[in-house]
Design an enzyme around this catalytic site. Structure first.
Site: not given
Ligand SMILES: NC(=O)c1ccc[n+]([C@@H]2O[C@H](COP(=O)([O-])OP(=O)(O)OC[C@H]3O[C@@H](n4cnc5c(N)ncnc54)[C@H](O)[C@@H]3O)[C@@H](O)[C@H]2O)c1
Lengths: 253, 209
Positions: A13-15, A64, A157, A160-161
């Protein structure tokens, strides 16, 4: 913080917001970074961003995360091209969208558990043989402060976490004899693709006001938690969750 | 008559809990740990005025080296524990709300707290119950529903399996120990407890984890 030169890192998910921040920081420390995402354009642009700034070496991986056999195939291609993966950051995720229990249908529940839990589980399976053969490895999972605190919504959510917390503890015990650590970060709300979709700009601003710091973290501040677990000096730290959720003003502790 | 719905009540732990609650006047309803949300919802519908839900479902668990846990084994465990608990709670929520409230007890293990080699799928599945408990306690409180977790280290994932048959209290945990804890939470003693975890392990989890 120690150099990561010579290591290969896979970040799922590094995009996205947090994952791309982790990718940039890990590349800047000298590791080759495999930028994984389901969104090809997003993965490509993070790779280009790293290469353009001459801030390290990176390549994309697109699949995916819920497709276990695709993940295994992509990982073995990447290992052929770059060498064994010794760093895995499980970061791909989707928002629970503050859904209420009554409104979460089977499809949303399954998608949530597939992306977060199954995704992390089989990503680890795809790299673990390599880590064992090299005799070192760092796995960092991404949970959420909500796994600990709970919340009035998004229980699929949060659950799952919580499953990933269990996975982290189980694997830390199992992999310790192989020089592999397994830890997790628990970010609090950080402006990102996911949280903008869930809360909007107004919601994010309101959240900031509740916190002792009066502000939300930057992605780089969350990345600092990941970098701690990757450091050579953190070799003995395993099975732990770094809770980066900020205290709220009304909280006693 | 008040009903208790106990998932997977045909195994020793579920049976013992059922027997105790029957003796307290509950009518017992159950459903196997097969992850089938539709038939689970149907079973809950026919059970009537459920005042107590015990998420006890646990598929047969075999310790496996991580690399040997295939997608089917993983899915069976996650569905049997997490999916069953989630959709049972979703289905009892309106029933309990209509009747003015209720109690939910999630039966877990100490494994997500202390770690467990050879049990990654089991520990992940039980780990979800900890966070579900903390969340549902908040979401369902306005409907007068209490949600708690009892970690039962009697059969699978036990301290005994990890060399802890000598718990700090000097004997293994018995099914009756779990039954008593569940009965306490189900009774008046549990009326103001919600979002909590009780690990019934003779003190084992506090030793160095
Ligand atoms: N931002 C926050 O406040 C926050 C807080 C707690 C936890 N998180 C966790 O941090 C992680 C990153 O989230 P973020 O905030 O950067 O969100 P984000 O939406 O910017 O990044 C998530 C990335 O995961 C990719 N993704 C989603 N489904 C996918 C799949 N089936 N296969 C491959 N890639 C997939 C998306 O394309 C996206 O680029 C997540 O696990 C999220 O639950 C974020």
């Amino acid at each position: 913080m120690s150099d990561l030169g010579g290591q290969i890192a896979l970040i799922t998910g590094a995009g996205g917001t947090l994952g791309s921040s982790h990718a940039r920081a890990i590349a800047a420390k000298g590791a080759h970074v495999i930028v994984h995402d389901i969104d090809e354009g997003a993965a490509q642009s993070v790779v280009e961003n790293i290469l353009e700034g001459a801030q390290g070496s990176a390549s994309p991986m697109v699949c995916d995360i819920t497709n276990g056999s695709a993940v295994k195939a992509e990982v073995s291609k990447a290992v052929n091209d770059h060498g064994e993966i010794t760093i895995l950051i499980n970061n791909a995720g989707i928002t629970g969208n503050n859904a209420l229990l009554k409104d979460i249908d089977e499809a949303f529940f399954d998608r949530m558990f597939d992306i977060h839990v199954k995704g992390a589980f089989f990503a680890i399976q795809s790299v673990i043989g390599g880590m064992k053969s090299v005799g070192r490895g760092r796995i960092v999972n991404t949970i959420s402060g909500r796994a600990h605190s709970g919340a009035v919504s998004g229980s699929h959510y949060n659950g799952a976490k919580g499953a990933i917390v269990g996975l982290t503890r189980a694997l830390a015990t199992e992999f310790a004899p192989f020089g592999i650590t397994v830890n997790a970060i628990a970010p609090g709300v950080t402006p990102s693709g996911m949280t903008r979709a869930r809360l909007g700009e107004d919601g994010l601003a309101a959240r900031a006001k509740q916190l002792v710091s009066d502000r939300l973290p930057t992605p780089e501040e969350i990345t600092s938690g990941v970098m701690f677990f990757l450091a050579e000096e953190a070799a003995i730290v395993t099975g732990r969750v770094l809770n980066m959720q900020q205290p709220r003003k009304a909280e006693v502790v | 008559m008040t009903s208790v719905f106990i998932t997977d009540a045909d195994k020793p732990m579920g049976k013992a809990i059922a027997k105790r609650l029957q003796s307290e006047g509950y009518e017992v309803f159950t459903h196997p740990a097969n992850g089938d949300a539709a038939s689970l919802k149907e079973a809950i519908k026919t059970a009537g005025a459920i005042a107590l839900l015990i998420n006890n479902a646990e598929p047969v668990f075999e310790r496996l080296v991580f690399e040997e846990i295939d997608e089917i084994t993983f899915a069976n465990m996650m569905n049997g524990v997490a999916r069953m608990a989630f959709f049972a709670v979703q289905a009892v929520h309106p029933v309990m709300t209509k009747n003015g409230g209720g109690k939910i007890i999630n039966i877990a293990s100490s494994a997500p707290v202390r770690g467990m080699a050879g049990g990654a799928h089991f520990t992940a599945a039980k780990g979800s119950l900890y966070s579900f408990t903390r969340s549902w306690a908040q979401e369902l409180a306005p409907d007068n529903i209490r949600v708690n977790l009892v970690a039962a280290d009697v059969t699978t994932g036990t301290a005994a399996e990890d060399g802890g048959s000598e718990t700090p209290l000097g004997r293994p945990v018995k099914i009756d120990d779990i039954v008593e804890t569940v009965a306490f939470l189900a009774g008046e003693g549990g009326d103001m407890i919600s979002g909590q975890e009780i690990i019934v392990d003779g003190g084992f989890t506090r030793v160095g984890f």
